[in-house]
Design a protein around this motif. Structure first.
Motif, PDB file in Angstrom:
ATOM      1  N   PRO A  14       0.822  -1.209   0.000  1.00 32.58           N
ATOM      2  CA  PRO A  14       0.000   0.000   0.000  1.00 32.58           C
ATOM      3  C   PRO A  14       0.862   1.268   0.000  1.00 32.58           C
ATOM      4  N   SER A  15       0.289   2.340  -0.534  1.00 33.76           N
ATOM      5  CA  SER A  15       1.059   3.578  -0.704  1.00 33.76           C
ATOM      6  C   SER A  15       0.510   4.736   0.130  1.00 33.76           C
ATOM      7  N   ASP A  16      -0.454   4.451   1.002  1.00 33.80           N
ATOM      8  CA  ASP A  16      -1.049   5.547   1.785  1.00 33.80           C
ATOM      9  C   ASP A  16      -0.995   5.268   3.293  1.00 33.80           C
ATOM     10  N   VAL A  17       0.021   4.510   3.705  1.00 35.13           N
ATOM     11  CA  VAL A  17       0.057   4.042   5.101  1.00 35.13           C
ATOM     12  C   VAL A  17       0.102   5.191   6.128  1.00 35.13           C
ATOM     13  N   PRO A  18       1.038   6.137   6.008  1.00 39.41           N
ATOM     14  CA  PRO A  18       1.064   7.190   7.040  1.00 39.41           C
ATOM     15  C   PRO A  18      -0.257   7.953   7.126  1.00 39.41           C
ATOM     16  N   GLU A  19      -0.881   8.197   5.987  1.00 43.25           N
ATOM     17  CA  GLU A  19      -2.132   8.975   5.983  1.00 43.25           C
ATOM     18  C   GLU A  19      -3.257   8.225   6.684  1.00 43.25           C
ATOM     19  N   ARG A  20      -3.307   6.915   6.446  1.00 41.38           N
ATOM     20  CA  ARG A  20      -4.369   6.136   7.108  1.00 41.38           C
ATOM     21  C   ARG A  20      -4.052   5.948   8.597  1.00 41.38           C
TER      22      ARG A  20
ATOM     23  N   LEU B   1      -2.728   8.275  10.349  1.00 37.62           N
ATOM     24  CA  LEU B   1      -3.175   9.543  10.939  1.00 37.62           C
ATOM     25  C   LEU B   1      -4.688   9.553  11.114  1.00 37.62           C
ATOM     26  N   ASP B   2      -5.420   9.016  10.133  1.00 38.47           N
ATOM     27  CA  ASP B   2      -6.882   8.919  10.303  1.00 38.47           C
ATOM     28  C   ASP B   2      -7.216   8.163  11.592  1.00 38.47           C
ATOM     29  N   ALA B   3      -6.547   7.017  11.762  1.00 42.16           N
ATOM     30  CA  ALA B   3      -6.813   6.190  12.945  1.00 42.16           C
ATOM     31  C   ALA B   3      -6.439   6.941  14.221  1.00 42.16           C
ATOM     32  N   MET B   4      -5.339   7.671  14.164  1.00 47.44           N
ATOM     33  CA  MET B   4      -4.891   8.407  15.343  1.00 47.44           C
ATOM     34  C   MET B   4      -5.864   9.530  15.697  1.00 47.44           C
ATOM     35  N   VAL B   5      -6.377  10.217  14.691  1.00 47.28           N
ATOM     36  CA  VAL B   5      -7.358  11.292  14.942  1.00 47.28           C
ATOM     37  C   VAL B   5      -8.590  10.721  15.631  1.00 47.28           C
ATOM     38  N   ASN B   6      -9.050   9.585  15.156  1.00 45.87           N
ATOM     39  CA  ASN B   6     -10.215   8.962  15.787  1.00 45.87           C
ATOM     40  C   ASN B   6      -9.937   8.541  17.222  1.00 45.87           C
ATOM     41  N   TRP B   7      -8.708   8.131  17.477  1.00 46.51           N
ATOM     42  CA  TRP B   7      -8.316   7.685  18.826  1.00 46.51           C
ATOM     43  C   TRP B   7      -8.243   8.892  19.773  1.00 46.51           C
ATOM     44  N   VAL B   8      -7.534   9.925  19.324  1.00 47.26           N
ATOM     45  CA  VAL B   8      -7.307  11.095  20.185  1.00 47.26           C
ATOM     46  C   VAL B   8      -8.589  11.905  20.371  1.00 47.26           C
ATOM     47  N   GLU B   9      -9.323  12.111  19.286  1.00 42.77           N
ATOM     48  CA  GLU B   9     -10.445  13.057  19.352  1.00 42.77           C
ATOM     49  C   GLU B   9     -11.768  12.384  19.683  1.00 42.77           C
ATOM     50  N   LYS B  10     -11.881  11.079  19.402  1.00 41.62           N
ATOM     51  CA  LYS B  10     -13.160  10.396  19.636  1.00 41.62           C
ATOM     52  C   LYS B  10     -13.030   9.206  20.568  1.00 41.62           C
ATOM     53  N   GLY B  11     -11.810   8.900  20.999  1.00 38.01           N
ATOM     54  CA  GLY B  11     -11.609   7.786  21.914  1.00 38.01           C
ATOM     55  C   GLY B  11     -11.798   6.422  21.291  1.00 38.01           C
ATOM     56  N   ARG B  12     -11.775   6.352  19.941  1.00 37.29           N
ATOM     57  CA  ARG B  12     -11.934   5.054  19.270  1.00 37.29           C
ATOM     58  C   ARG B  12     -10.572   4.396  19.092  1.00 37.29           C
ATOM     59  N   LYS B  13     -10.378   3.261  19.765  1.00 43.13           N
ATOM     60  CA  LYS B  13      -9.101   2.556  19.659  1.00 43.13           C
ATOM     61  C   LYS B  13      -8.917   2.000  18.248  1.00 43.13           C
ATOM     62  N   PRO B  14      -7.760   2.195  17.664  1.00 43.29           N
ATOM     63  CA  PRO B  14      -7.520   1.641  16.319  1.00 43.29           C
ATOM     64  C   PRO B  14      -7.542   0.121  16.337  1.00 43.29           C
ATOM     65  N   GLN B  15      -8.178  -0.449  15.347  1.00 43.02           N
ATOM     66  CA  GLN B  15      -8.120  -1.898  15.159  1.00 43.02           C
ATOM     67  C   GLN B  15      -7.590  -2.144  13.754  1.00 43.02           C
ATOM     68  N   ALA B  16      -8.376  -2.761  12.874  1.00 40.14           N
ATOM     69  CA  ALA B  16      -7.928  -2.950  11.498  1.00 40.14           C
ATOM     70  C   ALA B  16      -7.888  -1.600  10.783  1.00 40.14           C
ATOM     71  N   ILE B  17      -6.842  -1.379  10.007  1.00 35.63           N
ATOM     72  CA  ILE B  17      -6.700  -0.143   9.235  1.00 35.63           C
ATOM     73  C   ILE B  17      -6.614  -0.524   7.762  1.00 35.63           C
ATOM     74  N   THR B  18      -7.505   0.041   6.961  1.00 31.81           N
ATOM     75  CA  THR B  18      -7.541  -0.285   5.542  1.00 31.81           C
ATOM     76  C   THR B  18      -6.645   0.684   4.768  1.00 31.81           C
ATOM     77  N   THR B  19      -5.693   0.122   4.020  1.00 29.50           N
ATOM     78  CA  THR B  19      -4.788   0.926   3.202  1.00 29.50           C
ATOM     79  C   THR B  19      -4.929   0.499   1.745  1.00 29.50           C
ATOM     80  N   THR B  20      -4.405   1.320   0.843  1.00 22.41           N
ATOM     81  CA  THR B  20      -4.650   1.118  -0.581  1.00 22.41           C
ATOM     82  C   THR B  20      -3.371   1.278  -1.384  1.00 22.41           C
ATOM     83  N   ARG B  21      -3.244   0.452  -2.420  1.00 21.62           N
ATOM     84  CA  ARG B  21      -2.123   0.589  -3.355  1.00 21.62           C
ATOM     85  C   ARG B  21      -2.537   1.517  -4.489  1.00 21.62           C
ATOM     86  N   GLU B  22      -1.755   2.544  -4.680  1.00 23.11           N
ATOM     87  CA  GLU B  22      -2.108   3.596  -5.626  1.00 23.11           C
ATOM     88  C   GLU B  22      -2.278   3.081  -7.049  1.00 23.11           C
TER      89      GLU B  22
END
Ligand SMILES: [Ca+2]
Length: 508
Positions: A460-466, A468-489
């Motif tokens: 996958p080519s978007d790992v850091p960005e995804r 960060l999405d997971a981290m925003v949800n964790w910090v701002e909404k208290g949602r613990k990251p589980q599976a993270i979906t990434t994509t190959r460009e």
């Protein structure tokens, strides 16, 4: 010349990133308290020792683009350059991009111009601005000859800057500016860095308790930066002293093809990727059939086998390199051409450029003459970072106790940092956990199939960005990251990354 940045983003990746992040965008209307975007106005908000050199209204998305430097002393003085973008639509988020490599007097930035060699591949800053992040980047407070030159390590001022001082200083300045600019006390603070950028970030957790950050994302790094140079030095020295053990690129490619043919299906899918190389035993016969001589097989074993460094107070287990993508070793530590190598040529392995310039500056000894049993080498490794912190290498407890969150990711095909450092860092941090659920409260680690060092490869080519999405949800909404979906460009294939679990609990 910047060998770490061979790729360019394309608009299709940008488009998919915007689509993927749309659900997370919570940027509100522009706030009433936004200050004027002029040098004088921003300078009035800045702390002593900070000089604002430019402040320009900039489009797409509309923001105020600020350039400046923060002057540090003791040791010093040194001006650490930074850039800060303040979007009109602000979501009370501050994002710090911690660049990798040795720095270089360059502040990496997206979209300055098409030929901008310093544009980070990890993130698209304009996309982040559109999601309401204030965005910061810096030069790390070093002046190397190029992004893999570490000869400045002879200078304690730059060494401390690179190690942890630049990140801490610029975070304090730019977060303060952001709060003042918008007239807000609330600020969600993130930092993300890979390789050398990850070292600065993870050092910050120990040296400065991570007090400037709510969410820290670390890619492909080691907790003591010298440990990576040591892995390279060990291999490079062997090849320099035993040139018969140098492996030509075409033989590494042949070995890679044979290993892939034998093990592609181990992960349940024939897709040109070995999702996890741990547990794969590469037979001598396979290497012989790929054309390896006995000396070249010995080099292969040296590269891939775990080893123990005995120079530290406690022995450190150093992971071997991944067997999943050996063709990538040529660029980093085997060499596309045989030795002799020199630090003035980019045909030399990248690891040679780093290790040779680093050890020559700090010890006066090049890789070929480095004695890994020399107490002087031990001291250089043991001090590891220039921080003077008495906290243990993996002691992130102050950050944890203040509610901080940590995400790490490592590429399974990484030819620079062995991805099994991921587990070593988890075990180190777990040693400070006494209660259940331990690390689960604040730390997630992910392995990424097909990813090389920070970016590139067939994964996958978007790992850091995804992340960060997971981290925003964790910090701002208290949602613990589980599976993270990434994509190959290139083809839109998705890769679902699941948190690593330590195979056995570690006692506190
Ligand atoms: Ca596979």
């Amino acid at each position: 010349m910047r060998p770490l940045r061979p790729l360019k983003r394309t608009s299709s990746l940008l488009a998919s990133a915007v689509l993927a992040s749309a659900a997370l965008t919570t940027a509100g209307p522009a706030e009433a308290a936004i200050r004027a975007c002029t040098v004088a106005a921003v300078q009035r908000l800045a702390p002593a020792g900070t000089a604002i050199t430019a402040a320009v209204r900039t489009a797409g998305p509309d923001h105020c683009l600020v350039d400046g430097h923060a002057t540090v002393a003791s040791p010093g003085p040194w001006d650490i350059k930074f850039r800060l973008a303040l979007p009109d639509r602000f979501a009370k988020r501050h994002f710090f991009f911690a660049q990798g490599g040795s720095g270089g007097g360059i502040v990496p930035w997206t979209g300055q111009d098409e030929g901008n060699a310093a544009a980070p591949l990890d993130y698209d800053f304009n996309e982040l601005l559109g999601r309401g992040f204030a965005v910061t980047s810096m030069d790390k407070g070093t002046s190397p000859l190029h992004s893999l030159d570490f000869s400045w390590q002879a200078d304690p001022v730059q060494k401390l800057n690179w190690d942890n001082r630049a990140l801490e200083t610029v975070a304090a300045v730019t977060q303060g500016l952001t709060r003042s600019f918008y007239g807000t006390r609330t600020l969600h603070r993130y930092v993300s860095g890979c390789s050398g950028g990850g070292m600065g970030s993870i050092n910050n957790l120990r040296v400065h308790d991570g007090r400037r950050f709510d969410g820290v994302i670390v890619g492909s790094t080691v907790p003591l930066s010298a440990a990576s140079a040591l892995s390279w030095a060990r291999i490079l020295k062997r090849i320099i002293q035993n040139p018969d053990g140098w492996i030509p690129p075409q033989k590494l490619q042949a070995a890679q093809s044979a290993i892939l043919a034998a093990h592609d299906g181990d992960d349940g899918e024939i897709d040109g990727i070995i999702a996890d190389g741990r547990g794969i035993a590469v037979r001598d016969e396979l290497l012989s059939e790929a054309g390896f001589t006995a000396a070249q097989i010995a080099t292969f074993r040296l590269v891939t086998t775990d080893w123990t460094y005995h120079g530290l107070d406690e022995p450190v287990r150093v992971p071997g390199y991944s067997v999943t993508r050996p063709a990538t070793w040529s660029a980093w530590f085997v060499g596309a051409v045989p030795p002799p190598w020199n630090v003035a040529s980019f045909t030399s392995p990248y690891g040679f450029l780093v290790a040779e310039s680093s050890f020559r500056a700090t010890l006066g000894t090049g890789v070929a003459d480095l004695d890994l049993d020399d107490p002087a080498v031990h001291r250089a490794i043991q001090s590891g970072t220039a921080d003077g912190s008495s906290d243990g290498v993996y002691d992130f407890t102050a950050f944890r106790d203040s509610g901080g969150k940590l995400l790490t990711y490592f590429g399974v095909d990484d030819p620079a940092i062995p991805y099994e450092w991921s587990e070593a860092i988890q075990r180190g941090a777990a040693a400070y956990e006494s209660a259940t659920p331990g690390l689960d409260r604040w730390y997630r680690a992910y392995l990424v199939p097909g990813l090389m060092h920070c970016f590139g490869g067939v994964g996958p080519s978007d790992v850091p960005e995804r992340m960060l999405d997971a981290m925003v949800n964790w910090v701002e909404k208290g949602r613990k990251p589980q599976a993270i979906t990434t994509t190959r460009e290139t083809d839109g294939r998705t890769f679902i990354l699941r948190p690593e679990r330590l195979r056995r609990p570690t006692k506190g």
